[in-house]
Design a protein around this motif. Structure first.
Motif, PDB file in Angstrom:
ATOM      1  N   GLY A  59     -20.793  -5.548  -4.108  1.00 46.57           N
ATOM      2  CA  GLY A  59     -20.888  -4.256  -4.764  1.00 46.57           C
ATOM      3  C   GLY A  59     -20.471  -3.089  -3.886  1.00 46.57           C
ATOM      4  N   PHE A  60     -19.873  -3.389  -2.758  1.00 46.26           N
ATOM      5  CA  PHE A  60     -19.519  -2.343  -1.804  1.00 46.26           C
ATOM      6  C   PHE A  60     -18.004  -2.265  -1.700  1.00 46.26           C
ATOM      7  CE2 PHE A  60     -19.470  -0.479   2.505  1.00 46.26           C
ATOM      8  CZ  PHE A  60     -20.439   0.492   2.334  1.00 46.26           C
ATOM      9  N   HIS A  61     -17.451  -1.085  -1.912  1.00 43.83           N
ATOM     10  CA  HIS A  61     -16.001  -0.924  -1.867  1.00 43.83           C
ATOM     11  C   HIS A  61     -15.469  -1.190  -0.452  1.00 43.83           C
ATOM     12  CE1 HIS A  61     -12.023   0.820  -2.601  1.00 43.83           C
ATOM     13  NE2 HIS A  61     -12.161   1.355  -1.403  1.00 43.83           N
ATOM     14  N   ARG A  62     -14.459  -2.016  -0.368  1.00 46.95           N
ATOM     15  CA  ARG A  62     -13.885  -2.328   0.930  1.00 46.95           C
ATOM     16  C   ARG A  62     -12.437  -1.883   1.053  1.00 46.95           C
ATOM     17  NH1 ARG A  62     -16.694  -5.644   4.512  1.00 46.95           N
ATOM     18  NH2 ARG A  62     -18.805  -4.936   4.251  1.00 46.95           N
ATOM     19  N   CYS A  63     -11.685  -2.109  -0.021  1.00 51.96           N
ATOM     20  CA  CYS A  63     -10.254  -1.857   0.066  1.00 51.96           C
ATOM     21  C   CYS A  63      -9.709  -1.498  -1.312  1.00 51.96           C
ATOM     22  CB  CYS A  63      -9.530  -3.134   0.516  1.00 51.96           C
ATOM     23  SG  CYS A  63      -9.475  -3.368   2.301  1.00 51.96           S
ATOM     24  N   GLY A  64      -8.511  -0.969  -1.302  1.00 53.55           N
ATOM     25  CA  GLY A  64      -7.806  -0.731  -2.546  1.00 53.55           C
ATOM     26  C   GLY A  64      -6.856  -1.877  -2.820  1.00 53.55           C
ATOM     27  N   GLY A  65      -6.259  -1.871  -4.007  1.00 53.88           N
ATOM     28  CA  GLY A  65      -5.274  -2.882  -4.358  1.00 53.88           C
ATOM     29  C   GLY A  65      -4.510  -2.412  -5.589  1.00 53.88           C
ATOM     30  N   VAL A  66      -3.461  -3.136  -5.907  1.00 55.99           N
ATOM     31  CA  VAL A  66      -2.612  -2.756  -7.033  1.00 55.99           C
ATOM     32  C   VAL A  66      -2.441  -3.954  -7.965  1.00 55.99           C
ATOM     33  CG1 VAL A  66      -0.377  -1.781  -7.678  1.00 55.99           C
ATOM     34  CG2 VAL A  66      -1.298  -1.340  -5.410  1.00 55.99           C
ATOM     35  N   LEU A  67      -2.675  -3.752  -9.237  1.00 53.48           N
ATOM     36  CA  LEU A  67      -2.479  -4.823 -10.216  1.00 53.48           C
ATOM     37  C   LEU A  67      -0.972  -4.916 -10.491  1.00 53.48           C
ATOM     38  CD1 LEU A  67      -4.143  -6.785 -12.099  1.00 53.48           C
ATOM     39  CD2 LEU A  67      -3.768  -5.086 -13.896  1.00 53.48           C
ATOM     40  N   ALA A  76      -3.707  -5.560   1.238  1.00 55.65           N
ATOM     41  CA  ALA A  76      -3.379  -5.843   2.642  1.00 55.65           C
ATOM     42  C   ALA A  76      -4.102  -7.114   3.077  1.00 55.65           C
ATOM     43  CB  ALA A  76      -3.813  -4.667   3.519  1.00 55.65           C
ATOM     44  N   ALA A  77      -3.502  -7.851   4.003  1.00 53.33           N
ATOM     45  CA  ALA A  77      -4.111  -9.100   4.466  1.00 53.33           C
ATOM     46  C   ALA A  77      -5.393  -8.848   5.250  1.00 53.33           C
ATOM     47  CB  ALA A  77      -3.111  -9.884   5.312  1.00 53.33           C
ATOM     48  N   HIS A  78      -5.495  -7.698   5.912  1.00 52.55           N
ATOM     49  CA  HIS A  78      -6.717  -7.453   6.696  1.00 52.55           C
ATOM     50  C   HIS A  78      -7.907  -7.124   5.800  1.00 52.55           C
ATOM     51  CE1 HIS A  78      -5.658  -3.045   6.602  1.00 52.55           C
ATOM     52  NE2 HIS A  78      -6.958  -2.928   6.602  1.00 52.55           N
ATOM     53  N   GLY A 218     -11.078   2.443   4.131  1.00 50.68           N
ATOM     54  CA  GLY A 218     -11.388   2.103   2.747  1.00 50.68           C
ATOM     55  C   GLY A 218     -10.201   2.305   1.832  1.00 50.68           C
ATOM     56  N   ASP A 219      -9.128   2.904   2.346  1.00 52.27           N
ATOM     57  CA  ASP A 219      -7.919   3.068   1.538  1.00 52.27           C
ATOM     58  C   ASP A 219      -6.949   1.918   1.758  1.00 52.27           C
ATOM     59  OD1 ASP A 219      -8.521   5.458   0.269  1.00 52.27           O
ATOM     60  OD2 ASP A 219      -7.929   6.609   2.018  1.00 52.27           O
ATOM     61  N   SER A 220      -7.221   1.113   2.742  1.00 53.20           N
ATOM     62  CA  SER A 220      -6.367  -0.021   3.042  1.00 53.20           C
ATOM     63  C   SER A 220      -6.083  -0.835   1.798  1.00 53.20           C
ATOM     64  CB  SER A 220      -7.062  -0.958   4.031  1.00 53.20           C
ATOM     65  OG  SER A 220      -7.012  -0.429   5.311  1.00 53.20           O
ATOM     66  N   GLY A 221      -4.876  -1.345   1.720  1.00 49.32           N
ATOM     67  CA  GLY A 221      -4.525  -2.188   0.583  1.00 49.32           C
ATOM     68  C   GLY A 221      -4.034  -1.407  -0.619  1.00 49.32           C
ATOM     69  N   GLY A 222      -4.249  -0.079  -0.598  1.00 51.24           N
ATOM     70  CA  GLY A 222      -3.810   0.759  -1.709  1.00 51.24           C
ATOM     71  C   GLY A 222      -2.315   1.032  -1.644  1.00 51.24           C
ATOM     72  N   LEU A 230       6.569   1.590  -6.230  1.00 46.26           N
ATOM     73  CA  LEU A 230       5.646   1.054  -5.237  1.00 46.26           C
ATOM     74  C   LEU A 230       6.440   0.681  -3.989  1.00 46.26           C
ATOM     75  CD1 LEU A 230       2.882  -0.087  -4.351  1.00 46.26           C
ATOM     76  CD2 LEU A 230       3.508  -2.213  -5.486  1.00 46.26           C
ATOM     77  N   GLU A 231       6.259   1.435  -2.914  1.00 46.50           N
ATOM     78  CA  GLU A 231       7.037   1.173  -1.704  1.00 46.50           C
ATOM     79  C   GLU A 231       6.205   0.562  -0.594  1.00 46.50           C
ATOM     80  OE1 GLU A 231      10.276   1.577  -1.285  1.00 46.50           O
ATOM     81  OE2 GLU A 231      10.865   2.820  -2.983  1.00 46.50           O
ATOM     82  N   GLY A 232       4.928   0.935  -0.537  1.00 45.15           N
ATOM     83  CA  GLY A 232       4.140   0.455   0.600  1.00 45.15           C
ATOM     84  C   GLY A 232       2.702   0.127   0.240  1.00 45.15           C
ATOM     85  N   ILE A 233       2.048  -0.563   1.192  1.00 46.65           N
ATOM     86  CA  ILE A 233       0.631  -0.914   1.081  1.00 46.65           C
ATOM     87  C   ILE A 233      -0.035  -0.332   2.322  1.00 46.65           C
ATOM     88  CG2 ILE A 233      -0.987  -2.884   1.187  1.00 46.65           C
ATOM     89  CD1 ILE A 233       0.455  -2.763  -1.448  1.00 46.65           C
ATOM     90  N   VAL A 234      -1.114   0.436   2.134  1.00 45.67           N
ATOM     91  CA  VAL A 234      -1.799   1.084   3.265  1.00 45.67           C
ATOM     92  C   VAL A 234      -2.230   0.037   4.292  1.00 45.67           C
ATOM     93  CG1 VAL A 234      -3.747   2.531   3.986  1.00 45.67           C
ATOM     94  CG2 VAL A 234      -2.663   2.909   1.748  1.00 45.67           C
ATOM     95  N   ALA A 235      -1.793   0.198   5.529  1.00 44.30           N
ATOM     96  CA  ALA A 235      -2.096  -0.812   6.543  1.00 44.30           C
ATOM     97  C   ALA A 235      -2.958  -0.290   7.690  1.00 44.30           C
ATOM     98  CB  ALA A 235      -0.812  -1.420   7.077  1.00 44.30           C
TER      99      ALA A 235
END
Ligand SMILES: *[C@@H]1O[C@H](CO)[C@@H](O)[C@H](O)[C@H]1NC(C)=O
Ligand SMILES: *[C@@H]1O[C@H](CO)[C@@H](O)[C@H](O)[C@H]1NC(C)=O
Ligand SMILES: *[C@@H]1O[C@H](CO)[C@@H](O)[C@H](O)[C@H]1NC(C)=O
Length: 271
Positions: A59-67, A76-78, A218-222, A230-235
């Motif tokens: 229940g705790f936000h860790r990362c972002g992602g894109v469908l 992101a892999a991390h 917490g923005d990683s993966g967004g 879509l050009e990049g994923i926050v690393a």
């Protein structure tokens, strides 16, 4: 983050702190890099970015992602943790909004050559346990077309996330609503000059942020979206201060991984 009770809040923060220390130690051994809310910027128009996913652990936000397909989220892999839940259709993640869909991850596909020491190939696909139901709150963001063209420097791009809203190191002060801001792409030679070997031109993009900041913990993966693509994923960013203007933010370049993404989504590779 859904703060259900005091108890789960404490656990989450303890886990978070542990992880922060671990990551920071890892990074200090090598350089001043680290995996990376939005500082500054503004609250997004609710559901204007219907492709955004919040990846949560307990229940705790860790990362972002894109469908990127009904059954696949790009991140992101991390951001890989033991057990993750993907929340789609969210604006305020502290609420159980009617628009939200919560789907467990069936299979993690971190890039087989992801390296947690120098962050190369920091990209991962999450196969969802079942298809997301597409509607006005949950939409797929199309991947860019194959034809590879370089993204020119000084292109204005948008980033979005539920991450930390104050600059500095990891404090766990996440945003409960989706925020967004803009950052400008930099010249590759500038990125290389600052991040040295950590910056690999072929597979990464770096941006400059304004004084207020930009993406943070917490923005990683967004997503990094430039001209609607879509050009990049926050690393990663400077671990001591995600808003440090001397350290550009670094993103995994999605274009470079299109063949791998396609292979995984077609089930042609187990990695
Ligand atoms: C998000 O929801 C929580 C829980 O209902 C509420 O306390 C908080 O104020 C909301 N956040 C915003 C920015 O509206
Ligand atoms: C990252 O580390 C891996 C494994 O040590 C190595 O193969 C790769 O070349 C490194 N990448 C960079 C850019 O240093
Ligand atoms: C982080 O850097 C920004 C930009 O230089 C600065 O305004 C802020 O005070 C710094 N935060 C911390 C905690 O050092």
């Amino acid at each position: 983050m859904s703060l259900d009770s005091q108890c789960s809040t404490c656990t989450s923060i303890a886990m978070y702190a542990y992880h922060a220390v671990f990551v920071l130690q890892l990074f200090f051994c090598f350089t001043e890099a680290t995996g990376s809310s939005i500082v500054g910027g503004k609250v997004s128009e609710p559901h204007s970015k219907a492709y955004m996913a919040s990846l949560q652990v307990n229940g705790f936000h860790r990362c972002g992602g894109v469908l990127i397909r009904k059954d696949f989220v790009l991140t992101a892999a991390h951001c890989k943790y033991e057990k993750m839940t993907v929340i789609l259709g969210a604006h305020n993640i502290s609420q159980r909004e009617k628009s939200q869909q919560r789907i467990e991850v069936a299979k993690f596909h971190p890039h087989p050559r992801y390296n947690d020491k120098n962050f190369s190939n920091d990209i991962m696909l999450l196969k969802l346990q079942h298809n997301a139901q597409l509607n006005k709150y949950v939409k797929v963001l199309e991947l860019p077309k194959k034809k590879k063209k370089n993204l020119p420097a000084n292109t204005i791009c948008t980033i979005a996330g539920w991450g930390q809203t104050v600059s500095g190191s990891r404090m766990g002060l996440m945003s409960d609503v989706l925020k967004e801001t803009t950052e400008k792409t930099q010249f590759n030679f500038e990125c290389k000059h600052i991040w040295k070997d950590y910056f690999q031109t072929e597979v990464m993009i770096c941006t400059k942020h304004d004084q207020k900041g930009g993406c943070c913990w917490g923005d990683s993966g967004g997503p990094l979206i430039c001209k609607k693509k879509l050009e990049g994923i926050v690393a990663y960013a400077d671990p001591q201060n995600c808003s440090n203007p001397r350290y550009p933010h670094v993103f995994t370049k999605v274009h470079s991984f299109l063949p791998w993404i396609e292979k995984v989504m077609q089930g042609k590779t187990t990695a």
